[in-house]
Structure formats: structure tokens, C-alpha cells
Scaffold this active site. Sequence first.
Site, mmCIF file in Angstrom:
data_model
loop_
_atom_site.group_PDB
_atom_site.id
_atom_site.type_symbol
_atom_site.label_atom_id
_atom_site.label_comp_id
_atom_site.label_asym_id
_atom_site.label_seq_id
_atom_site.Cartn_x
_atom_site.Cartn_y
_atom_site.Cartn_z
ATOM 1 N N GLY A 140 0.527 -1.072 -0.144
ATOM 2 C CA GLY A 140 0.245 0.014 -0.054
ATOM 3 C C GLY A 140 0.920 1.095 -0.327
ATOM 4 O O GLY A 140 0.367 1.944 0.930
ATOM 5 N N ALA A 141 2.513 0.826 -0.848
ATOM 6 C CA ALA A 141 2.826 1.955 -0.123
ATOM 7 C C ALA A 141 3.064 3.118 -1.360
ATOM 8 O O ALA A 141 3.270 4.678 -1.177
ATOM 9 C CB ALA A 141 4.561 1.303 -1.357
ATOM 10 N N GLY B 96 -0.140 4.937 -0.642
ATOM 11 C CA GLY B 96 -0.591 5.825 0.418
ATOM 12 C C GLY B 96 0.309 6.201 1.197
ATOM 13 O O GLY B 96 1.311 6.426 1.286
ATOM 14 N N THR B 97 -0.649 7.365 1.975
ATOM 15 C CA THR B 97 -0.023 8.310 2.568
ATOM 16 C C THR B 97 0.524 7.788 3.842
ATOM 17 O O THR B 97 1.918 8.691 3.652
ATOM 18 C CB THR B 97 -0.723 8.882 3.904
ATOM 19 N N GLY C 265 2.203 4.611 4.224
ATOM 20 C CA GLY C 265 3.049 4.198 3.154
ATOM 21 C C GLY C 265 4.392 5.547 2.630
ATOM 22 O O GLY C 265 5.287 4.489 3.020
ATOM 23 N N ARG D 55 -9.914 6.026 7.392
ATOM 24 C CA ARG D 55 -11.325 6.639 7.299
ATOM 25 C C ARG D 55 -11.860 7.792 6.983
ATOM 26 O O ARG D 55 -11.079 8.680 7.385
ATOM 27 C CB ARG D 55 -10.936 6.002 9.311
ATOM 28 N N VAL E 85 -1.285 -1.694 10.448
ATOM 29 C CA VAL E 85 -1.104 -0.477 10.441
ATOM 30 C C VAL E 85 -2.755 -0.535 9.585
ATOM 31 O O VAL E 85 -3.837 0.440 9.872
ATOM 32 C CB VAL E 85 -0.766 0.924 9.519
ATOM 33 N N ASN F 158 -7.242 -0.316 9.289
ATOM 34 C CA ASN F 158 -8.359 0.316 10.800
ATOM 35 C C ASN F 158 -9.116 -1.209 9.880
ATOM 36 O O ASN F 158 -9.455 -1.222 9.142
ATOM 37 C CB ASN F 158 -8.432 1.629 10.522
ATOM 38 N N HIS G 285 -7.941 -0.046 19.674
ATOM 39 C CA HIS G 285 -7.715 1.679 19.053
ATOM 40 C C HIS G 285 -8.836 1.852 18.331
ATOM 41 O O HIS G 285 -9.077 1.485 17.185
ATOM 42 C CB HIS G 285 -6.163 1.265 17.533
HETATM 43 P P1 NAP Z 1 -4.223 6.100 1.923
HETATM 44 O O1 NAP Z 1 -3.404 7.024 1.658
HETATM 45 O O2 NAP Z 1 -5.653 5.973 1.731
HETATM 46 O O3 NAP Z 1 -3.052 4.477 1.362
HETATM 47 C C1 NAP Z 1 -4.432 3.643 1.347
HETATM 48 C C2 NAP Z 1 -3.264 2.252 0.038
HETATM 49 O O4 NAP Z 1 -4.319 1.237 0.172
HETATM 50 C C3 NAP Z 1 -3.656 3.450 -1.101
HETATM 51 O O5 NAP Z 1 -2.522 3.970 -1.409
HETATM 52 C C4 NAP Z 1 -3.510 1.612 -2.287
HETATM 53 O O6 NAP Z 1 -1.759 1.337 -2.164
HETATM 54 C C5 NAP Z 1 -4.344 0.920 -0.626
HETATM 55 N N1 NAP Z 1 -5.641 0.230 -1.405
HETATM 56 C C6 NAP Z 1 -6.426 1.263 -1.192
HETATM 57 N N2 NAP Z 1 -7.677 0.358 -1.571
HETATM 58 C C7 NAP Z 1 -7.387 -0.854 -1.916
HETATM 59 C C8 NAP Z 1 -7.878 -1.948 -2.952
HETATM 60 N N3 NAP Z 1 -8.961 -1.625 -2.640
HETATM 61 N N4 NAP Z 1 -6.929 -3.142 -2.215
HETATM 62 C C9 NAP Z 1 -5.993 -3.282 -1.973
HETATM 63 N N5 NAP Z 1 -5.269 -1.769 -1.508
HETATM 64 C C10 NAP Z 1 -5.869 -1.144 -1.661
HETATM 65 O O7 NAP Z 1 -4.627 5.777 3.260
HETATM 66 P P2 NAP Z 1 -3.424 5.740 4.421
HETATM 67 O O8 NAP Z 1 -4.071 6.867 5.114
HETATM 68 O O9 NAP Z 1 -2.168 6.436 4.335
HETATM 69 O O10 NAP Z 1 -3.777 4.398 5.689
HETATM 70 C C11 NAP Z 1 -3.562 3.698 4.824
HETATM 71 C C12 NAP Z 1 -4.991 3.080 6.649
HETATM 72 O O11 NAP Z 1 -3.881 2.710 7.367
HETATM 73 C C13 NAP Z 1 -6.060 3.069 6.611
HETATM 74 O O12 NAP Z 1 -6.774 1.939 6.414
HETATM 75 C C14 NAP Z 1 -6.517 3.596 7.861
HETATM 76 O O13 NAP Z 1 -7.988 3.723 7.640
HETATM 77 C C15 NAP Z 1 -4.703 3.273 8.528
HETATM 78 N N6 NAP Z 1 -4.685 3.713 9.737
HETATM 79 C C16 NAP Z 1 -4.485 3.962 11.064
HETATM 80 C C17 NAP Z 1 -3.762 4.351 11.697
HETATM 81 C C18 NAP Z 1 -2.729 3.315 13.215
HETATM 82 O O14 NAP Z 1 -2.678 3.687 13.834
HETATM 83 N N7 NAP Z 1 -3.406 1.861 13.732
HETATM 84 C C19 NAP Z 1 -3.437 5.556 11.605
HETATM 85 C C20 NAP Z 1 -3.729 6.182 10.819
HETATM 86 C C21 NAP Z 1 -4.318 5.107 9.735
HETATM 87 P P3 NAP Z 1 -2.091 1.013 -3.363
HETATM 88 O O15 NAP Z 1 -2.728 1.690 -4.773
HETATM 89 O O16 NAP Z 1 -0.234 1.652 -3.461
HETATM 90 O O17 NAP Z 1 -1.235 -0.345 -3.165
#
Ligand code: NAP
Length: 316
Positions: free
Chosen positions: A8-9, A11-12, A14, A85, A121, A123, A178
Site C-alpha cells: 500500500g506504498a 498511500g499517505t 506507506g 477512514r 496499520v 484499520n 485503537h
Molecule cells: P491511503 O492514503 O488511502 O492509502 C491506502 C493505500 O491502500 C492506497 O494508496 C492503496 O495503495 C491501497 N489500497 C486502496 N484501496 C485498495 C484496495 N481496494 N485493494 C488493495 N489496496 C488498496 O490511506 P492511509 O492514510 O495511508 O491509511 C492506510 C490505512 O491505515 C487505513 O486503513 C487507515 O485507516 C489506517 N490507519 C491506521 C492507523 C493506526 O494507528 N493503526 C493510523 C492511521 C491510519 P496501493 O495502490 O499502492 O496498493
Amino acid sequence: MVKIAIMGASGTIGKNVAFTLAEEDSIEEIILFSRPSSYEKITGEILDMDDALAAENTDAILTASCDYADLEGCSLVLITSGIPRKEGMSRLDLAVPNAKIVREYAEQIAKYAPDSIILIVTNPVDVMTTIALEASGFDKKRVIGLGNHLDSLRLKTILSKHFHINSGEVHTRVIGEHGDHMVPLVSSTTIGGIPLKYFVESTNLDIESLVNRLKSAGGTIISKKGATEYGPSYAVSNLISTIVNDSRKILTVSTYLEGEVEGVYDVSLGVPVILCKRGIQHIVPVKMNKFEKDTFFEAARTVKKATYAVKDELSK
Ligand code: NAP
């Protein structure tokens, strides 16, 4: 020297983690894994990062990939893939679609990097930790989730700003879910080595409003800028650098419990652990007051119910 991968690299989180860890001496190569549709974007991100890293005289090897075979040889794989989210959405609203992604990726990691540690990571992270554990078939010491480490950093910030002191003076921890059922361990928080209850005698700290601010910290950032970015990315980088450097820090991660904390079992929740290069060395026992314990049990009930609901959907 180790090789790691970030799924998921594009993404924000990654890409921020990749950029932060590119300067980590003990990491030799970082695979920025993405869906084929994001491959071009990833190659652009890498070119941009390389320019920035040249300013630091850092020659990190950042490799774009959408081929699972490139996970071979990784000692740690981070899963950040998922639907982020949005304002008004609960973490549980994301559970089923994200569980499908995490299950698929965990199965591929088990196939191509069978000795790796999986860090999740995506959610709702506590539910996803159990999904990844079962899909990978790994020992639970090698499947961990980020959640409460970030919440703990947020509580540390809130307290250090409240007291106008260096954040290094604040020792505090958040465990449990969390999410809404997080458990700030106020009873064992110390400021400069002094238990909080003695430190606050003269300062009138409103614990309830502090805890409310903590619980809404992620949502507040999302409502203002659309996503959380630096906080989770640095928290993840912290965990990874602790693991690859075998630093044995006590950090709070989501792990599948089998009775180690207050007899809670069959659910993944955030608890303090000693982190080492093999993953979790062991879970550190926690002392809680009655209120904290009740909230921890509530977290266990809520996350267990959500995990079973997701597993039911996945089995259809
Ligand atoms: P983001 O910028 O939307 O990036 C998510 C990445 O997931 C996308 O760039 C894409 O990467 C991949 N993706 C999206 N839809 C997909 C699909 N249908 N199938 C496979 N891959 C898919 O999100 P983010 O802000 O980086 O957040 C990522 C996750 O971390 C979310 O679930 C968010 O809720 C969670 N999060 C967790 C915490 C914590 O403390 N645990 C804190 C913040 C966020 P590619 O296209 O490069 O594969």
C-alpha cells in the site's frame, strides 16, 4: 542489514514510512509494493525521494514492485493497504473490505516471506491483527498491529503541552482498543518519575476532558486535513526501527491475547510488549485500577464481537 517491504506504498502512511526509514542505517532495501494501478505513481515517489535523500548523502535502495515474489527475503512486511477512514466513519465501517485486502496480503506474505514479521496499520487494526494472524498461520509473536503506540504518543503530547514540559518527561501508555474503548493508563502515568496523581495536586488537571481529547485526536486531524499522516507514520517507523535494531523497547502493540493480561483471550488488543528482532519477546504485565480494568474488558468484548462479525462475512 535487512530488507523490508511496505504494502500500500502509494498511500499517505506507506510513502511517509518509506521516506523516514530510507535513512535507517540497518535497512538495506525497502520494497514499495503497490497494486499495478499505482505502480507508476510509486516509481515517481521513489525518484522524488531519491532527490531528497541525496541532500543527506543517503543512498537507500528503494524498489517499486507489484510482484509478490519481491517480498522474498524480507524480514518485515508492513501492511498499510486499505480504505482510509473519512469524517464520520467509524473504524469498524472499514472492517470487511479491509479484512479482504489484509487476508489476501497476509497469505502472500506467508508464501513469499515465511520468516518475516507482519506489522499491520490498516484499520480497524485490532481486528486486522487477528485476520492477518489467521491468514498467515504465523506464530503470534510475528504478527503485530500499530494502534495504541500512536495513542500513547498522543497522550504524551497532550500532557507535555498541558504542563509546558519536555515530552521526554512524560511516561504514559494507552492500551486496549485503537478506538473508542482505548484505555489510557492514567494510574501508572509518571511525569519526571513522579506519579501523575502527586504531580497534579496543585494544577487541577481535568482527566476526563483530557481523555476525551485523546479519543477524538485522530478524528480531529481527519476533520481538519482529511487524513492522519505524520503521527502514524512516525509511530510505525519507531516500531520498525525498534525491531530491526533489536532495541528491546517496551512499546504498545496489538497482539493476539491468550490470557496474558487479566485473563483476556481470543482477541487482539494493544498491550505493552518488549519488541525485538524476532517480533514480540514477551508481553509485559500491566497493573490497572478498577475503572481501567473494566474499560479493558469492554474493549475486549467489543473487538472480539467485531472480529467474529468480520470473520463470518469473510466465510460467506
Ligand atoms: P491511503 O492514503 O488511502 O492509502 C491506502 C493505500 O491502500 C492506497 O494508496 C492503496 O495503495 C491501497 N489500497 C486502496 N484501496 C485498495 C484496495 N481496494 N485493494 C488493495 N489496496 C488498496 O490511506 P492511509 O492514510 O495511508 O491509511 C492506510 C490505512 O491505515 C487505513 O486503513 C487507515 O485507516 C489506517 N490507519 C491506521 C492507523 C493506526 O494507528 N493503526 C493510523 C492511521 C491510519 P496501493 O495502490 O499502492 O496498493
